[in-house]
Design a protein around this motif. Structure first.
Motif, PDB file in Angstrom:
ATOM      1  N   VAL A  21      92.817  65.075  31.932  1.00 61.94           N
ATOM      2  CA  VAL A  21      92.721  63.971  31.413  1.00 61.94           C
ATOM      3  C   VAL A  21      93.103  62.983  31.584  1.00 61.94           C
ATOM      4  CG1 VAL A  21      93.129  63.930  28.545  1.00 61.94           C
ATOM      5  CG2 VAL A  21      92.444  66.271  29.326  1.00 61.94           C
ATOM      6  N   MET A  22      92.581  61.401  31.375  1.00 58.53           N
ATOM      7  CA  MET A  22      93.235  60.280  31.324  1.00 58.53           C
ATOM      8  C   MET A  22      93.485  59.740  30.394  1.00 58.53           C
ATOM      9  SD  MET A  22      91.373  59.227  34.993  1.00 58.53           S
ATOM     10  CE  MET A  22      89.765  59.457  34.181  1.00 58.53           C
ATOM     11  N   ASP A  23      94.782  59.221  30.085  1.00 63.74           N
ATOM     12  CA  ASP A  23      95.359  57.881  29.156  1.00 63.74           C
ATOM     13  C   ASP A  23      94.448  56.872  28.622  1.00 63.74           C
ATOM     14  OD1 ASP A  23      97.319  59.609  28.271  1.00 63.74           O
ATOM     15  OD2 ASP A  23      99.126  58.684  29.414  1.00 63.74           O
ATOM     16  N   VAL A  24      94.362  56.721  27.684  1.00 60.73           N
ATOM     17  CA  VAL A  24      93.365  55.694  27.472  1.00 60.73           C
ATOM     18  C   VAL A  24      94.536  55.093  26.685  1.00 60.73           C
ATOM     19  CG1 VAL A  24      91.007  54.515  26.538  1.00 60.73           C
ATOM     20  CG2 VAL A  24      90.929  56.815  27.804  1.00 60.73           C
ATOM     21  N   VAL A  25      94.301  53.186  27.203  1.00 66.30           N
ATOM     22  CA  VAL A  25      94.938  52.308  25.911  1.00 66.30           C
ATOM     23  C   VAL A  25      93.655  51.202  26.002  1.00 66.30           C
ATOM     24  CG1 VAL A  25      97.314  50.167  26.281  1.00 66.30           C
ATOM     25  CG2 VAL A  25      97.159  52.476  27.807  1.00 66.30           C
ATOM     26  N   VAL A  33      92.181  52.826  31.387  1.00 61.32           N
ATOM     27  CA  VAL A  33      92.011  53.982  31.824  1.00 61.32           C
ATOM     28  C   VAL A  33      93.385  53.852  32.073  1.00 61.32           C
ATOM     29  CG1 VAL A  33      90.917  55.538  33.161  1.00 61.32           C
ATOM     30  CG2 VAL A  33      89.519  54.183  31.729  1.00 61.32           C
ATOM     31  N   VAL A  34      94.186  54.997  32.137  1.00 62.55           N
ATOM     32  CA  VAL A  34      95.579  54.716  32.948  1.00 62.55           C
ATOM     33  C   VAL A  34      95.473  56.629  34.121  1.00 62.55           C
ATOM     34  CG1 VAL A  34      98.004  55.182  32.993  1.00 62.55           C
ATOM     35  CG2 VAL A  34      96.615  53.463  31.356  1.00 62.55           C
ATOM     36  N   PRO A  35      95.687  56.734  35.155  1.00 60.64           N
ATOM     37  CA  PRO A  35      95.528  57.755  35.549  1.00 60.64           C
ATOM     38  C   PRO A  35      96.547  58.461  35.836  1.00 60.64           C
ATOM     39  CG  PRO A  35      94.662  56.528  37.202  1.00 60.64           C
ATOM     40  CD  PRO A  35      94.719  55.624  35.767  1.00 60.64           C
ATOM     41  N   ASP A  36      96.923  59.601  36.087  1.00 65.32           N
ATOM     42  CA  ASP A  36      97.914  59.647  36.068  1.00 65.32           C
ATOM     43  C   ASP A  36      98.545  59.540  37.918  1.00 65.32           C
ATOM     44  OD1 ASP A  36      99.904  61.758  37.585  1.00 65.32           O
ATOM     45  OD2 ASP A  36      99.758  62.785  35.731  1.00 65.32           O
ATOM     46  N   LEU A  40      97.285  60.326  41.874  1.00 64.55           N
ATOM     47  CA  LEU A  40      96.947  59.486  42.864  1.00 64.55           C
ATOM     48  C   LEU A  40      97.978  59.145  44.265  1.00 64.55           C
ATOM     49  CD1 LEU A  40      96.656  56.397  40.822  1.00 64.55           C
ATOM     50  CD2 LEU A  40      94.952  57.779  41.285  1.00 64.55           C
ATOM     51  N   THR A  41      99.578  59.534  44.176  1.00 64.00           N
ATOM     52  CA  THR A  41     100.118  59.577  45.479  1.00 64.00           C
ATOM     53  C   THR A  41     100.732  61.311  46.479  1.00 64.00           C
ATOM     54  OG1 THR A  41     102.030  60.563  43.870  1.00 64.00           O
ATOM     55  CG2 THR A  41     101.986  58.052  44.499  1.00 64.00           C
ATOM     56  N   LEU A  48      90.705  64.102  49.100  1.00 63.61           N
ATOM     57  CA  LEU A  48      89.567  62.444  49.340  1.00 63.61           C
ATOM     58  C   LEU A  48      88.086  63.734  49.494  1.00 63.61           C
ATOM     59  CD1 LEU A  48      91.416  60.503  51.409  1.00 63.61           C
ATOM     60  CD2 LEU A  48      91.653  60.691  49.062  1.00 63.61           C
ATOM     61  N   PRO A  49      87.172  62.334  48.514  1.00 61.87           N
ATOM     62  CA  PRO A  49      87.302  61.128  47.939  1.00 61.87           C
ATOM     63  C   PRO A  49      87.810  62.082  46.534  1.00 61.87           C
ATOM     64  CG  PRO A  49      85.098  62.333  47.772  1.00 61.87           C
ATOM     65  CD  PRO A  49      85.624  63.426  48.828  1.00 61.87           C
ATOM     66  N   LEU A  50      88.914  60.722  45.621  1.00 64.05           N
ATOM     67  CA  LEU A  50      89.207  61.361  44.791  1.00 64.05           C
ATOM     68  C   LEU A  50      88.282  60.125  43.433  1.00 64.05           C
ATOM     69  CD1 LEU A  50      91.922  62.104  42.578  1.00 64.05           C
ATOM     70  CD2 LEU A  50      93.168  60.132  43.553  1.00 64.05           C
ATOM     71  N   TYR A  51      87.637  61.192  42.189  1.00 62.11           N
ATOM     72  CA  TYR A  51      86.558  60.538  41.623  1.00 62.11           C
ATOM     73  C   TYR A  51      87.424  59.800  40.227  1.00 62.11           C
ATOM     74  CZ  TYR A  51      83.406  62.080  44.080  1.00 62.11           C
ATOM     75  OH  TYR A  51      82.322  62.956  45.831  1.00 62.11           O
ATOM     76  N   LEU A  52      88.120  59.458  39.953  1.00 63.11           N
ATOM     77  CA  LEU A  52      88.546  58.772  38.443  1.00 63.11           C
ATOM     78  C   LEU A  52      87.223  57.740  37.798  1.00 63.11           C
ATOM     79  CD1 LEU A  52      91.645  56.247  39.921  1.00 63.11           C
ATOM     80  CD2 LEU A  52      91.509  58.476  38.822  1.00 63.11           C
ATOM     81  N   ASP A  53      86.599  59.028  36.973  1.00 56.74           N
ATOM     82  CA  ASP A  53      85.105  58.666  36.856  1.00 56.74           C
ATOM     83  C   ASP A  53      85.154  59.022  35.299  1.00 56.74           C
ATOM     84  OD1 ASP A  53      82.738  58.218  35.742  1.00 56.74           O
ATOM     85  OD2 ASP A  53      81.754  60.155  37.574  1.00 56.74           O
ATOM     86  N   PRO A  54      86.103  58.495  34.239  1.00 56.11           N
ATOM     87  CA  PRO A  54      85.893  59.425  32.460  1.00 56.11           C
ATOM     88  C   PRO A  54      84.769  59.195  32.044  1.00 56.11           C
ATOM     89  CG  PRO A  54      86.815  56.849  32.516  1.00 56.11           C
ATOM     90  CD  PRO A  54      86.634  56.952  34.548  1.00 56.11           C
TER      91      PRO A  54
END
Length: 59
Positions: A21-25, A33-36, A40-41, A48-54
């Motif tokens: 779950v990602m934070d949303v501002v 959308v704010v990924p953890d 990422l690190t 990989l691949p890393l998907y950021l798809d809310p």
């Protein structure tokens, strides 16, 4: 190559992939959308691949 399928990373995440779950501002003009940062690190090249798809729900 019987039984093997070639995965296309453009198809997106597959069943069994990890999700978080990602934070949303929200403000008056944008949705951010704010990924953890650890997600990422701490992702290795083999993960990989890393998907950021809310997902989006409109109620």
């Amino acid at each position: 190559m019987t039984g093997l399928t070639e995965e296309n990373p453009l198809d997106g995440p597959r069943a069994g992939d990890e999700s978080a779950v990602m934070d949303v501002v929200l403000d008056e003009e944008s949705v951010r959308v704010v990924p953890d940062a650890d997600l990422l690190t701490d992702t290795t090249e083999t993960e990989l691949p890393l998907y950021l798809d809310p997902s989006v729900e409109l109620n």
